[in-house]
Enzyme design. Structure first.
Site, PDB file in Angstrom:
ATOM      1  CG  LEU A  73      -2.217  -0.704   1.223  1.00 53.46           C
ATOM      2  CD1 LEU A  73      -2.902  -0.577   2.583  1.00 53.46           C
ATOM      3  CD2 LEU A  73      -3.137  -0.191   0.124  1.00 53.46           C
ATOM      4  CG  ASP A  74       1.095   3.927  -3.329  1.00 54.57           C
ATOM      5  OD1 ASP A  74       2.066   3.162  -3.493  1.00 54.57           O
ATOM      6  OD2 ASP A  74       0.364   4.329  -4.256  1.00 54.57           O
ATOM      7  N   PRO A  75       2.230   4.961   0.857  1.00 55.24           N
ATOM      8  CG  PRO A  75       4.382   5.804   1.223  1.00 55.24           C
ATOM      9  CD  PRO A  75       3.523   5.162   0.171  1.00 55.24           C
ATOM     10  CB  ALA A 121      -3.108   3.838   0.329  1.00 55.84           C
TER      11      ALA A 121
END
Length: 252
Positions: free
Chosen positions: A51-53, A55
């Site tokens: 997961l992107d930071p 998100a």
């Protein structure tokens, strides 16, 4: 309460990743906590899908022998909710970078938004964002992007089984047909911050940031992702996940 043997034999931990944490940070935090709790030097811990930071939401973390199942979990269907902002784009397709262009939105109706969403259901071609961790020539794409270097990116096929616009920002009136004079005046002054809430169910490898970017182009405008939350991976649901703090509180 789990024992050391439980973690070594293998656990599937459902963690609700906080905003601004990287997936690696979440894994590292749990690995360190398990090592400290049981006074051991090492234990296998890994996650099944980054997961992107920017998100939040479900992160499936495996320990011990269950790390062998990571590839299986990574390949399962995923579900997300979030927010697109219409009328502007960013190089990263999300809020990691600043707005680089703005576009008109006064031609966009509610009907057009919902009809356009239907175009993205099924098997589609998608270009990953240049600000991504995909490797090319031994470097991450974001390394090229941050250095200002151009790099050719190949499209990939992904499957979107469900894509629904669940809410259109009520602060802006959009017409579903003929406009009144008041509605037209409001549409003429429409800001570039029109927000759309969405829900999407998709295959492995789908970039929701790219979906936002492509959705804006399909509307003859622009868009970027401003919020993202993963709610499901396969049968694992974020409702059953613990925050990192809750997990730590349950250790010996």
């Amino acid at each position: 309460m789990k024992t050391l043997e439980d973690f070594k034999n293998g656990q599937v931990l459902l963690i609700d990743k906080p905003l601004h944490w990287t997936s690696f940070q979440a894994v590292n935090k749990l690995r360190w906590a398990i090592r400290k709790a049981f006074a051991i030097k090492k234990i296998k811990v890994g996650h099944a899908g980054t997961l992107d930071p920017l998100a939040t939401g479900l992160l499936v973390i495996c320990t011990g022998k269950m790390t062998k199942q990571i590839n299986t979990f990574q390949g399962q269907e995923k579900a997300y909710t979030g927010t697109f902002v219409l009328g502007s784009t960013t190089p990263s397709y999300d809020l990691e970078t600043d707005i680089d262009a703005t576009f008109p939105t006064n031609h966009i109706t509610e009907d057009l938004i919902h009809e356009t969403a239907k175009q993205f259901v099924g098997t589609i071609e998608q270009f990953p964002p240049v600000f991504s961790a995909i490797k090319k020539e031994g470097k991450r794409l974001y390394e090229f992007a941050r250095a200002g270097e151009h790099v050719d990116i190949k499209s990939r096929q992904v499957e979107i089984s469900e894509f629904e616009i669940t809410n259109i920002d009520a602060s802006t009136v959009l017409s579903t047909g003929a406009s009144t004079a008041l509605q037209q005046a409001q549409r003429d002054t429409l800001s570039t911050g029109l927000e759309l809430k969405f829900r999407v169910v998709c295959s492995k490898g789908t970039y929701i940031r790219s979906l936002a970017h492509d959705f804006g182009k399909a509307l003859n405008s622009g868009a970027h992702l401003s919020e993202l939350r993963r709610t499901r991976i396969g049968d694992f649901r974020v409702e059953d996940a613990l925050s990192p703090e809750e997990f730590l509180a349950n250790l010996p």
